[in-house]
Design a protein around this motif. Structure first.
Motif, PDB file in Angstrom:
ATOM      1  N   ASP A 209      10.073 -36.295 -23.228  1.00 19.19           N
ATOM      2  CA  ASP A 209       9.709 -35.577 -22.190  1.00 19.19           C
ATOM      3  C   ASP A 209       8.406 -35.485 -21.842  1.00 19.19           C
ATOM      4  OD1 ASP A 209      12.258 -34.606 -22.483  1.00 19.19           O
ATOM      5  OD2 ASP A 209      11.816 -32.787 -23.594  1.00 19.19           O
ATOM      6  N   ARG A 210       7.428 -35.667 -22.746  1.00 19.58           N
ATOM      7  CA  ARG A 210       6.053 -35.629 -22.280  1.00 19.58           C
ATOM      8  C   ARG A 210       5.532 -37.098 -21.851  1.00 19.58           C
ATOM      9  NH1 ARG A 210       7.308 -31.891 -25.385  1.00 19.58           N
ATOM     10  NH2 ARG A 210       6.459 -29.815 -25.261  1.00 19.58           N
ATOM     11  N   GLY A 211       6.456 -37.946 -21.847  1.00 23.27           N
ATOM     12  CA  GLY A 211       5.916 -39.260 -21.329  1.00 23.27           C
ATOM     13  C   GLY A 211       5.424 -40.209 -22.389  1.00 23.27           C
ATOM     14  N   LEU A 212       5.605 -39.848 -23.623  1.00 22.80           N
ATOM     15  CA  LEU A 212       4.827 -40.277 -24.771  1.00 22.80           C
ATOM     16  C   LEU A 212       5.599 -41.622 -25.351  1.00 22.80           C
ATOM     17  CD1 LEU A 212       3.256 -37.138 -26.529  1.00 22.80           C
ATOM     18  CD2 LEU A 212       2.082 -38.833 -25.097  1.00 22.80           C
ATOM     19  N   VAL A 213       5.469 -42.782 -24.760  1.00 25.75           N
ATOM     20  CA  VAL A 213       6.502 -43.776 -24.966  1.00 25.75           C
ATOM     21  C   VAL A 213       5.864 -44.998 -26.163  1.00 25.75           C
ATOM     22  CG1 VAL A 213       7.877 -43.337 -22.982  1.00 25.75           C
ATOM     23  CG2 VAL A 213       5.702 -45.073 -23.026  1.00 25.75           C
ATOM     24  N   ALA A 214       4.723 -44.870 -26.429  1.00 22.97           N
ATOM     25  CA  ALA A 214       4.011 -46.075 -27.225  1.00 22.97           C
ATOM     26  C   ALA A 214       4.404 -46.167 -28.459  1.00 22.97           C
ATOM     27  CB  ALA A 214       2.615 -45.988 -27.233  1.00 22.97           C
ATOM     28  N   PRO A 215       4.589 -47.300 -29.082  1.00 25.50           N
ATOM     29  CA  PRO A 215       5.117 -47.598 -30.533  1.00 25.50           C
ATOM     30  C   PRO A 215       4.635 -46.584 -31.478  1.00 25.50           C
ATOM     31  CG  PRO A 215       4.372 -49.906 -29.593  1.00 25.50           C
ATOM     32  CD  PRO A 215       3.971 -48.838 -28.685  1.00 25.50           C
ATOM     33  N   ASP A 284      -1.095 -49.084 -38.622  1.00 27.48           N
ATOM     34  CA  ASP A 284      -0.754 -50.316 -38.264  1.00 27.48           C
ATOM     35  C   ASP A 284       0.280 -50.128 -36.777  1.00 27.48           C
ATOM     36  OD1 ASP A 284      -1.824 -52.267 -40.154  1.00 27.48           O
ATOM     37  OD2 ASP A 284      -0.780 -50.933 -41.458  1.00 27.48           O
ATOM     38  N   ILE A 285       1.011 -48.972 -36.764  1.00 27.06           N
ATOM     39  CA  ILE A 285       1.949 -48.844 -35.749  1.00 27.06           C
ATOM     40  C   ILE A 285       1.172 -48.598 -34.109  1.00 27.06           C
ATOM     41  CG2 ILE A 285       3.815 -47.899 -34.780  1.00 27.06           C
ATOM     42  CD1 ILE A 285       4.751 -47.395 -37.589  1.00 27.06           C
ATOM     43  N   GLU A 286      -0.182 -47.917 -34.667  1.00 19.84           N
ATOM     44  CA  GLU A 286      -1.072 -47.453 -33.582  1.00 19.84           C
ATOM     45  C   GLU A 286      -1.803 -48.354 -32.883  1.00 19.84           C
ATOM     46  OE1 GLU A 286      -3.433 -44.320 -35.292  1.00 19.84           O
ATOM     47  OE2 GLU A 286      -1.742 -43.361 -35.861  1.00 19.84           O
ATOM     48  N   LYS A 287      -1.654 -49.793 -33.401  1.00 19.41           N
ATOM     49  CA  LYS A 287      -2.331 -50.871 -32.629  1.00 19.41           C
ATOM     50  C   LYS A 287      -2.028 -50.766 -31.261  1.00 19.41           C
ATOM     51  CE  LYS A 287      -3.355 -54.033 -36.239  1.00 19.41           C
ATOM     52  NZ  LYS A 287      -2.874 -53.482 -37.358  1.00 19.41           N
ATOM     53  N   PRO A 288      -2.991 -51.543 -30.506  1.00 18.40           N
ATOM     54  CA  PRO A 288      -3.027 -51.230 -28.954  1.00 18.40           C
ATOM     55  C   PRO A 288      -1.912 -52.070 -28.281  1.00 18.40           C
ATOM     56  CG  PRO A 288      -5.078 -52.291 -29.524  1.00 18.40           C
ATOM     57  CD  PRO A 288      -4.408 -52.041 -30.828  1.00 18.40           C
ATOM     58  N   GLY A 289      -1.332 -51.546 -27.094  1.00 16.45           N
ATOM     59  CA  GLY A 289      -0.539 -51.993 -26.368  1.00 16.45           C
ATOM     60  C   GLY A 289       1.027 -51.822 -27.086  1.00 16.45           C
ATOM     61  N   LEU A 290       1.781 -52.919 -27.086  1.00 16.23           N
ATOM     62  CA  LEU A 290       3.043 -52.988 -27.932  1.00 16.23           C
ATOM     63  C   LEU A 290       2.813 -53.670 -29.165  1.00 16.23           C
ATOM     64  CD1 LEU A 290       5.375 -53.887 -25.053  1.00 16.23           C
ATOM     65  CD2 LEU A 290       5.447 -51.850 -26.515  1.00 16.23           C
ATOM     66  N   GLY A 292       1.916 -52.707 -31.811  1.00 13.35           N
ATOM     67  CA  GLY A 292       2.364 -51.757 -32.906  1.00 13.35           C
ATOM     68  C   GLY A 292       3.845 -51.941 -33.114  1.00 13.35           C
ATOM     69  N   ALA A 293       4.492 -52.279 -32.240  1.00 21.68           N
ATOM     70  CA  ALA A 293       5.994 -52.576 -32.499  1.00 21.68           C
ATOM     71  C   ALA A 293       6.273 -53.433 -33.697  1.00 21.68           C
ATOM     72  CB  ALA A 293       6.683 -53.063 -31.166  1.00 21.68           C
ATOM     73  N   LYS A 294       5.205 -54.537 -33.738  1.00 16.63           N
ATOM     74  CA  LYS A 294       5.672 -55.531 -34.896  1.00 16.63           C
ATOM     75  C   LYS A 294       5.746 -54.606 -36.275  1.00 16.63           C
ATOM     76  CE  LYS A 294       3.101 -59.247 -33.102  1.00 16.63           C
ATOM     77  NZ  LYS A 294       1.905 -59.938 -32.972  1.00 16.63           N
ATOM     78  N   PHE A 295       5.259 -53.436 -36.474  1.00 21.94           N
ATOM     79  CA  PHE A 295       4.908 -52.611 -37.691  1.00 21.94           C
ATOM     80  C   PHE A 295       6.278 -51.582 -37.798  1.00 21.94           C
ATOM     81  CE2 PHE A 295       1.214 -54.326 -36.542  1.00 21.94           C
ATOM     82  CZ  PHE A 295       0.948 -55.128 -37.683  1.00 21.94           C
ATOM     83  N   CYS A 296       6.991 -51.536 -36.661  1.00 23.83           N
ATOM     84  CA  CYS A 296       8.198 -50.594 -36.490  1.00 23.83           C
ATOM     85  C   CYS A 296       9.419 -50.636 -37.423  1.00 23.83           C
ATOM     86  CB  CYS A 296       8.523 -50.224 -35.053  1.00 23.83           C
ATOM     87  SG  CYS A 296       7.255 -49.138 -33.966  1.00 23.83           S
ATOM     88  N   ARG A 344      10.229 -48.685 -24.750  1.00 24.33           N
ATOM     89  CA  ARG A 344       9.802 -47.552 -25.311  1.00 24.33           C
ATOM     90  C   ARG A 344       9.982 -47.420 -26.875  1.00 24.33           C
ATOM     91  NH1 ARG A 344      14.110 -44.041 -21.975  1.00 24.33           N
ATOM     92  NH2 ARG A 344      14.636 -43.791 -24.176  1.00 24.33           N
ATOM     93  N   PHE A 345       9.292 -46.705 -27.497  1.00 26.40           N
ATOM     94  CA  PHE A 345       9.344 -46.678 -28.929  1.00 26.40           C
ATOM     95  C   PHE A 345      10.705 -46.436 -29.403  1.00 26.40           C
ATOM     96  CE2 PHE A 345       8.896 -41.815 -28.199  1.00 26.40           C
ATOM     97  CZ  PHE A 345       9.622 -41.424 -29.130  1.00 26.40           C
ATOM     98  N   ASP A 346      11.386 -45.518 -28.931  1.00 25.19           N
ATOM     99  CA  ASP A 346      12.864 -45.604 -29.349  1.00 25.19           C
ATOM    100  C   ASP A 346      13.852 -46.932 -28.997  1.00 25.19           C
ATOM    101  OD1 ASP A 346      12.533 -44.662 -26.686  1.00 25.19           O
ATOM    102  OD2 ASP A 346      14.616 -43.826 -26.879  1.00 25.19           O
ATOM    103  N   GLU A 347      13.477 -47.624 -28.247  1.00 24.69           N
ATOM    104  CA  GLU A 347      14.120 -49.034 -27.983  1.00 24.69           C
ATOM    105  C   GLU A 347      13.719 -49.971 -28.737  1.00 24.69           C
ATOM    106  OE1 GLU A 347      14.907 -47.668 -23.320  1.00 24.69           O
ATOM    107  OE2 GLU A 347      13.061 -48.679 -23.918  1.00 24.69           O
ATOM    108  N   ILE A 348      12.602 -50.089 -29.629  1.00 27.88           N
ATOM    109  CA  ILE A 348      12.059 -51.100 -30.259  1.00 27.88           C
ATOM    110  C   ILE A 348      13.045 -51.473 -31.412  1.00 27.88           C
ATOM    111  CG2 ILE A 348      10.192 -51.716 -31.854  1.00 27.88           C
ATOM    112  CD1 ILE A 348       8.244 -50.067 -30.336  1.00 27.88           C
ATOM    113  N   ALA A 349      13.319 -52.620 -31.372  1.00 25.48           N
ATOM    114  CA  ALA A 349      14.465 -53.078 -32.758  1.00 25.48           C
ATOM    115  C   ALA A 349      13.624 -52.530 -34.040  1.00 25.48           C
ATOM    116  CB  ALA A 349      14.547 -54.482 -32.541  1.00 25.48           C
TER     117      ALA A 349
END
Ligand code: URP
Ligand code: ZN
Ligand code: ZN
Length: 495
Positions: A209-215, A284-290, A292-296, A344-349
């Motif tokens: 809702d708040r547009g927060l989509v990063a990993p 680790d998930i806070e790494k820049p850009g995407l 962080g997805a590597k650690f999701c 978006r974070f909720d779409e990352i495998a």
């Protein structure tokens, strides 16, 4: 040549000499004689083999068992994991693992029997080490509960995983109880992915809702409390029916406390944890850009306090098994990032690789740094997996009669992790650059040398399927709750 000498020379196919042999119980300096794929003798000064391996200065350990890995599996989001049975089992072997137990995963509407048959087709031509299957049950229909599941349990698929979250896998409490009742009756072991689905969904929606989509928001949505609550609930559901439960991939102090407290009450509740909860954090998930997805993965890596709690749980016996939860996805639109840069974070495998580094990480940071001893390492890496899942003593130990599944470790070998040295298909490792000490240099499966000095020597398809027996770990305590006892005494047993 005398007859005696000839007999001696054919006594063993292989001798492993002068190693420090460790099991979950003991460490001894001895030789191991291997014949017909099994351990035929343990002792000093054994003689007479076609081939010898000098293990002086090395540790000789049972081959690891990775009882939680996702291989050639379609995820609930419709993404196939990056490793097939060949790449996953090769990677496992290079990391000192000689048995894997991945999941034959039912998606809703599918026949469990057919899922298992297809999974065999995938594994048989490719696996280089032995394998058993767990089941994943997402559709506990009357046919699954009444016919398919009992028949599969009798055929050697004696453990199954249920999910309390993920839209397409989640079961409600009532469905869990229905499955637990079958497990109790048939003697199978239930594995639970414990996270509160609605807590995660509610937090996710507020973030979106708040547009927060990063990993990084993946870690916020999958709150530690969501894991703690679901763990406590799974324990209660098991206790209601007197069914042992194993809580898998435990990441947080809240869940560890729930498991520990159940164990203290004498309940058969088991715990599993994984490398990502010891060696990664939410930072680790806070790494820049995407990146962080590597650690999701789910549950996500937490913070240093959680890491300490996980180490304590390994030290004090709350956890019985240390598995990889290898769930490899390539870092592109075919895997981790289904919508490319717009994912978006909720779409990352969900999931990270770890099948090859599971044991070197635990050895280096656990045994090497004095956090656990060598025998505890063997228990967490191999023996307890075999005991929980009905493979002991064929697998998971070094004893006369057991399969000669052996990993010879050089405890001094220094290795700096990089993705290029690994054998899985993920294309990256979350542990890039990590210095490790100790590495498995020779790995045997049923007496065959699978890996030697960095070379693969086993043929594709040479791994064998292992039907699992019912295990003592899964046997109910026989301690019924008053409500169930009352019903049973009144001649109307509910389970
Ligand atoms: O994020 C994870 N752990 N993915 C693999 C599937 C599962 O839930 O174990
Ligand atoms: Zn899971
Ligand atoms: Zn998993």
């Amino acid at each position: 040549m005398s007859a005696l000498r000839e007999r001696r020379e054919s006594a063993y196919d292989l001798l492993i000499r002068n190693g420090r042999v460790a099991t979950a119980a003991d460490t001894t300096l001895c030789d191991i004689g291997v014949k017909g794929g099994r351990i035929a003798a343990l002792g000093r000064g054994l003689e007479g083999a076609a081939r010898e391996i000098d293990a002086s200065g090395k540790l000789v350990l049972p081959g690891g068992i990775d009882s939680h890995c996702h291989i050639e599996q379609l995820s609930s989001a419709g993404v196939v994991s990056a490793d097939d049975f060949e790449s996953a089992t090769v990677a496992a072997a290079f990391g000192g693992t000689t048995t894997v137990i991945p999941f034959a995963a039912q998606h809703r509407g599918q026949s469990l029997r057919r899922v298992v048959a297809e999974y065999h087709e995938a594994a048989r031509p490719k696996a280089v080490i032995d394998y058993a299957f767990h089941l994943i049950i997402s559709d506990p229909s009357p046919e699954v509960l009444g016919q398919e599941l009992p028949a599969l349990i009798a055929d050697g698929y004696t453990s199954f995983k249920v999910y309390m979250t993920y839209d397409r896998l989640k079961l409600d409490d009532r469905q869990m109880l229905d499955i637990f009742a079958v497990a109790r009756r048939e003697g199978a072991l239930v594995m639970v992915h414990a996270e509160n689905h609605d807590m995660i969904g509610w937090l996710r929606d507020r973030l979106l809702d708040r547009g927060l989509v990063a990993p990084r928001y993946h870690a916020l949505a999958h709150a530690a409390l969501a894991e703690g609550e679901a763990t406590g609930r799974a324990v209660s559901l098991g206790a209601l029916l007197d069914v042992p439960v194993l809580i898998v991939h435990v990441s947080t102090g809240e869940a560890i406390e729930a498991i520990r407290s159940a164990q203290t009450k004498g309940l058969k509740v088991y715990g599993e944890t994984c490398p990502q909860y010891l060696f990664l954090t939410a930072e680790d998930i806070e790494k820049p850009g995407l990146e962080g997805a590597k650690f999701c993965c789910s549950p996500p890596p937490r913070d240093t306090h959680a890491q300490e709690a996980v180490w304590r749980g390994l030290q004090n016996g709350t956890f019985q098994v240390f598995s990889s939860d290898h769930a490899p996805y390539r870092f592109d639109a075919s895997g981790k990032l289904p919508k490319g840069d717009a994912t978006r974070f909720d779409e990352i495998a969900n999931g990270i690789p770890g099948i090859e580094l599971r044991l070197p990480l635990l050895f280096s940071e656990g045994v090497g740094k004095g956090r656990i001893d060598l025998n505890a390492f063997v228990a967490l890496a191999a023996t307890n997996h075999a005991k929980l899942y009905g493979l002991y003593p064929r697998k998971g130990t070094i004893a006369v009669g057991s399969d000669a599944d052996i990993a010879i470790w050089d405890p001094e070998r220094a290795v700096t992790v990089n993705a290029a040295m690994l054998h899985d298909n993920t294309g990256y490792t979350p542990y890039e650059g990590r210095p490790l000490k100790g590495w498995p240099v020779t790995v045997l499966s049923r007496g065959r040398i699978v890996v030697e000095e960095g070379k693969l020597l086993a043929a594709r398809g040479s791994g064998e399927f292992l039907p699992c027996a019912l295990s003592d770990a899964a046997r109910p305590l026989g301690r019924l709750q008053p409500e169930l006892l009352f019903a049973a005494r009144a001649g109307n047993p509910l389970v």
